[in-house]
Write an enzyme that holds these catalytic residues in place. Sequence first.
Site, short mmCIF file in Angstrom:
data_model
loop_
_atom_site.label_atom_id
_atom_site.label_comp_id
_atom_site.label_asym_id
_atom_site.label_seq_id
_atom_site.Cartn_x
_atom_site.Cartn_y
_atom_site.Cartn_z
N GLU A 113 0.84 -1.19 0.00
CA GLU A 113 0.00 0.00 0.00
C GLU A 113 0.88 1.26 0.00
OE1 GLU A 113 -3.63 1.84 2.74
OE2 GLU A 113 -2.00 0.75 3.71
N LYS A 116 -9.86 1.20 -1.49
CA LYS A 116 -9.90 0.86 -0.07
C LYS A 116 -11.25 1.27 0.50
CE LYS A 116 -6.99 1.42 4.08
NZ LYS A 116 -5.76 2.09 4.59
N CYS A 154 -4.89 -3.21 3.82
CA CYS A 154 -4.45 -2.78 5.15
C CYS A 154 -5.58 -2.74 6.18
CB CYS A 154 -3.74 -1.44 5.03
SG CYS A 154 -2.65 -1.03 6.44
#
Length: 284
Positions: free
Chosen positions: A37, A112, A146
Amino acid sequence: MQYHLHTISSFEEFARQCEHYIKTAEEFGSEFVLFPEFFTTQLLSIGSEDGTSLTINELPGFTEQYKSLFMRLAGDYQMHIIGGTHVIQKEGELYNTAHLFYPDGRIEEQAKLHMTPTEVEEWNMAPGEKLQVFETEKGRIAIITCYDIEFPEIVRMARAEGADVIFCPSCTDDRHGFHRVRYTSHARAIENQVYVVGAGTTGSLPTVDFMRANFGSAAILTPNDIPFPPGGILAEGEMNYDMIVTADLDLELLYKVRERGSVTTWRDRRTDLYFDWGNKNIHY
């Protein structure tokens, strides 16, 4: 990839570093490659022509160069490349977006879905609105970035749509953040009987806000059952080193433990007590 962030002076320098990792992965016969990321924040260290620092708002300006580079790498080396995440702009909003580059030139995106306080308060980013599962010649995969991996519902949704491998690019700046992502990745692998492949950033970008410290490594995680390593770790890197981690993923082992494992966590869900993400008649 345990991608090493350091100050660079040009896009060409960034491209050479990325291709170095790809060439190394090729030597190990890799078919899928995962970058971390926010690894493209390295481009902000180039700075502007007048010597001032670049901000996150200027990162989308590199999008076409980034896409062209990784399209070429995926084609030249015949790999599926998950290009970590790159910040793009759509309709005036910034999105932290993972890109899947296919060997045949196709590109897919997964924004995300859960934003950290830093992403919201400091970088004014917007969350994605949809989870996707991607078809590849080796099977179905999902990209869970993440902070997203810390929410079990998202991986339940991916598993219900047939994902066998979860790719999790991450960027954490301290031990606490790293272990939050690592521990929950283990949990998601056990709960859903899937592989979880994670990659983190290393190094530092002294001129880029909120990227001055990185603490991470890469790992390939499995369900904790007899056919797999006892700790559920198929491979992992040395913390904070510039390196790559490789392993072979045997999907047949997943299918066997789902049917006849010591535990069958997906099959044994109590969907009479809680929501069933696998029920195709439920719209979500």
